[in-house]
Design a protein around this motif. Structure first.
Motif, short mmCIF file in Angstrom:
data_model
loop_
_atom_site.label_atom_id
_atom_site.label_comp_id
_atom_site.label_asym_id
_atom_site.label_seq_id
_atom_site.Cartn_x
_atom_site.Cartn_y
_atom_site.Cartn_z
N VAL A 166 0.81 -1.22 0.00
CA VAL A 166 0.00 0.00 0.00
C VAL A 166 0.85 1.26 0.00
O VAL A 166 0.31 2.36 0.14
N VAL A 167 2.16 1.14 -0.19
CA VAL A 167 3.07 2.28 -0.08
C VAL A 167 3.30 2.94 -1.43
O VAL A 167 3.52 2.27 -2.44
N LEU A 168 3.28 4.28 -1.45
CA LEU A 168 3.59 5.06 -2.64
C LEU A 168 4.96 5.72 -2.57
O LEU A 168 5.57 5.99 -3.61
N GLY A 169 5.46 6.00 -1.37
CA GLY A 169 6.76 6.64 -1.25
C GLY A 169 7.17 6.79 0.19
O GLY A 169 6.37 6.61 1.12
N LEU A 170 8.45 7.14 0.38
CA LEU A 170 9.03 7.24 1.72
C LEU A 170 9.94 8.45 1.83
O LEU A 170 10.47 8.95 0.84
N GLN A 171 10.12 8.91 3.07
CA GLN A 171 11.22 9.81 3.43
C GLN A 171 12.08 9.04 4.43
O GLN A 171 11.57 8.49 5.41
N VAL A 172 13.40 9.00 4.18
CA VAL A 172 14.31 8.18 4.99
C VAL A 172 15.54 9.00 5.38
O VAL A 172 16.13 9.69 4.55
N VAL A 173 15.92 8.92 6.64
CA VAL A 173 17.17 9.49 7.12
C VAL A 173 18.24 8.41 7.05
O VAL A 173 18.07 7.32 7.61
N THR A 174 19.34 8.69 6.37
CA THR A 174 20.40 7.70 6.21
C THR A 174 21.50 7.92 7.26
O THR A 174 21.53 8.94 7.96
N ALA A 175 22.43 6.96 7.32
CA ALA A 175 23.46 6.99 8.36
C ALA A 175 24.38 8.19 8.24
O ALA A 175 24.95 8.64 9.25
N ASN A 176 24.54 8.74 7.04
CA ASN A 176 25.43 9.90 6.88
C ASN A 176 24.71 11.22 7.04
O ASN A 176 25.28 12.29 6.76
N GLY A 177 23.43 11.17 7.48
CA GLY A 177 22.70 12.38 7.77
C GLY A 177 21.93 12.97 6.61
O GLY A 177 21.38 14.07 6.71
N ASP A 178 21.85 12.25 5.49
CA ASP A 178 21.03 12.71 4.38
C ASP A 178 19.56 12.39 4.63
O ASP A 178 19.23 11.45 5.35
#
Length: 518
Positions: A166-178
């Motif tokens: 049911v997912v269309l998209g995500l916002q993700v914080v990565t290990a390098n702070g992006d």
């Protein structure tokens, strides 16, 4: 790296975060524990207010060599968020709990990762819409972000698939702070209405158990809420009959939810429920289905299901009474060849109390609980189930010695998949997670067996044997965490791609070390 350096980072963050960084010893013990086990001690718990604040902190921590782990509602039983090394900091995403946008015209909703499935359902109910899959049975506590990281099933699953579907998209914080965005919203001046704008980067982060980053926002599909619902239940003398029924219902797409119990789990459920829970369930059934449904449940009581048979309970939904009646008629005809129809009171109770499962993590006399599940195609369901029964027969003497018993929950996902989930119960003390999560009055009623280290060790061994048996029969799994062996026998080319992505996003390997067998 030294703990002094890690502590210095925490001290620096506390000067700006204040009370949003937890270092109290009792709280750290709670956050280091899941339903099944306790991880390495935590240095601190971060409770972020937004993605940018979190990203800045994650970069400081990983630059200093500190492992970072994301936690949703805490309902893991596979070590999904328990620390595998020190120093480690846990991110409690429960503070990211805003429903950002409900877009009825474009049929999507944007939520922060810490929103619970129950909170989301309540907000969408008021708008007359829903997500096709709308949460696990533990959705009063379980979060949307956790469901995306670990994979989740149940409400809507038989018809619409699992959480990832049911997912269309995500916002993700990565290990390098992006802060990374997937789906159509990653393009300039584009809203999050479409997932497959070029390669599907969204899928990389679904079911990753937090290996690749911390989800902070999720975009989900919306559909109109079905206006009509009905319920059916059957019982079967054999597992083959049950699996035959699940197969025909799945292939014809008739049920929204399917839940089945083997005789042992039926006995556990009958022993577990007390008068107060019966009254609560009855009240909710009356609210949802009317007085007649409630009266039928009250009259039938605990005699709804023969405790020596397998039982299956389903909901059927539609946009008109005629559509639901057609689904009911077709389901009755198809399943009639396999089993006997019974009063669908359990199906009604489950629909009226969709997120009432958190107390079920303890057995009827306070026993500890650990499920192990397999997802298999319909063609392998019977052989998988029989292989597990053979294992339990071989281990029966050990189980009896230590007071272990097993009941099995069964279900279906979409048209292709059967879920087989043996649940191990054993006498043991309750950990910090149980004490915080299970209702205090429920714990008082069922009691606590006290610490039984030999029983705990026997349960741990049996849990591993179950997982090994499942893998040998070609099972897939959700909620992999640090328990299921993700890498064993996997295509080397596929692993190389995953490892390359991991190294790009997290070159130091500090984002939830140990999950997915890495």
């Amino acid at each position: 790296m030294s703990n002094d350096t890690a502590t210095a980072v925490i001290d620096r963050l506390q000067s700006s975060w204040g009370g949003s960084i937890v270092t109290d010893a009792g709280e750290l013990e709670y956050f280091s524990t899941d339903v099944y086990s306790q991880g390495k001690p935590l240095l601190a718990v971060l409770r972020p207010n937004d993605a940018q604040q979190l990203a800045d902190a994650v970069k400081q921590l990983t630059d200093a060599g500190v492992a970072v782990i994301a936690r949703g509602g805490g309902m893991s039983y596979t070590g999904g968020y328990t620390a595998a090394q020190s120093p480690s900091v846990l991110v409690d995403t429960g503070t990211l709990d805003r429903i950002v946008e409900i877009n009825l015209e474009d049929a999507y909703v944007v939520v922060e990762a810490g929103v619970t499935w129950r909170a989301l359902k309540e907000a969408l109910d008021a708008k007359g819409v829903r997500t096709p899959y709308f949460g696990p049975m533990s959705g009063s506590h379980a979060t949307v972000g956790g469901g995306m990281s670990q994979g989740a099933i149940f409400h809507g699953t038989a018809r619409y698939g699992c959480s990832a579907d049911v997912v269309l998209g995500l916002q993700v914080v990565t290990a390098n702070g992006d802060i990374l965005t997937t789906g159509s919203a990653a393009a300039a001046n584009t809203s999050p209405f479409f997932r497959w704008y070029g390669p599907d980067l969204t899928g990389l982060f679904l079911g990753d158990c937090g290996l690749l980053g911390i989800k902070t926002r999720i975009v989900l599909k919306l559909i109109p809420k079905h206006a009509h619902i009905d319920y059916l239940s059957w019982q079967f003398p054999t597992a083959e009959g049950l699996f035959g029924a699940l197969g025909v219902l799945s292939r014809h797409g008739l049920a929204s939810e399917t839940a089945a119990f083997d005789p042992a789990l039926t006995r556990v459920r009958m022993r577990r429920a007390g008068l107060s829970s019966d009254v609560k369930a009855l009240t909710n059934v009356i609210k949802k289905g009317g007085l007649i449904s409630g009266l039928k449940l009250a009259v039938k009581g605990r005699d709804i299901v023969d405790q020596e048979q397998f039982s299956l309970h389903i909901t059927l939904e539609g946009d008109s009474a005629a559509e639901v009646a057609d689904r009911v008629a077709r389901a009755r005809k198809l399943v009639g060849a396999f089993g006997e129809s019974i009063e669908p009171s359990i199906a009604k109770m489950m629909a009226a109390n969709p997120f009432a499962a958190w107390n079920s993590m303890l057995g009827p006399q306070g026993e500890r609980w650990a499920p192990v599940h397999a997802l298999v195609p319909h063609s392998k369901a019977t052989s998988m189930f029989n292989a597990l029964q053979d294992l339990f027969a071989r281990e029966q003497e050990t189980m009896d010695k230590h007071g272990l018993f097993i009941g099995t929950l069964l279900s279906s996902v979409g048209a292709q998949t059967v879920v087989i989930e043996p649940c191990i119960y054993w006498p043991d003390s309750h950990n910090a997670f149980h004490l915080r999560t299970v209702d205090a009055d429920h714990r008082e009623r069922i009691g606590c067996p006290g610490e039984h280290l030999d029983a705990r060790a026997a349960a741990d061994t049996l849990k591993r044997q179950i997982a090994d048996t499942m893998r040998a029969h070609g099972a897939a799994n959700l909620q992999l965490g640090k328990f299921y062996d993700y890498r064993a026998g996997r295509d080397p080319a596929a692993l190389a791609v995953l490892d390359a992505v991991k190294n790009q996003l997290d070159p130091k390997g500090l984002m939830n070390p140990g999950v997915l067998s890495r």
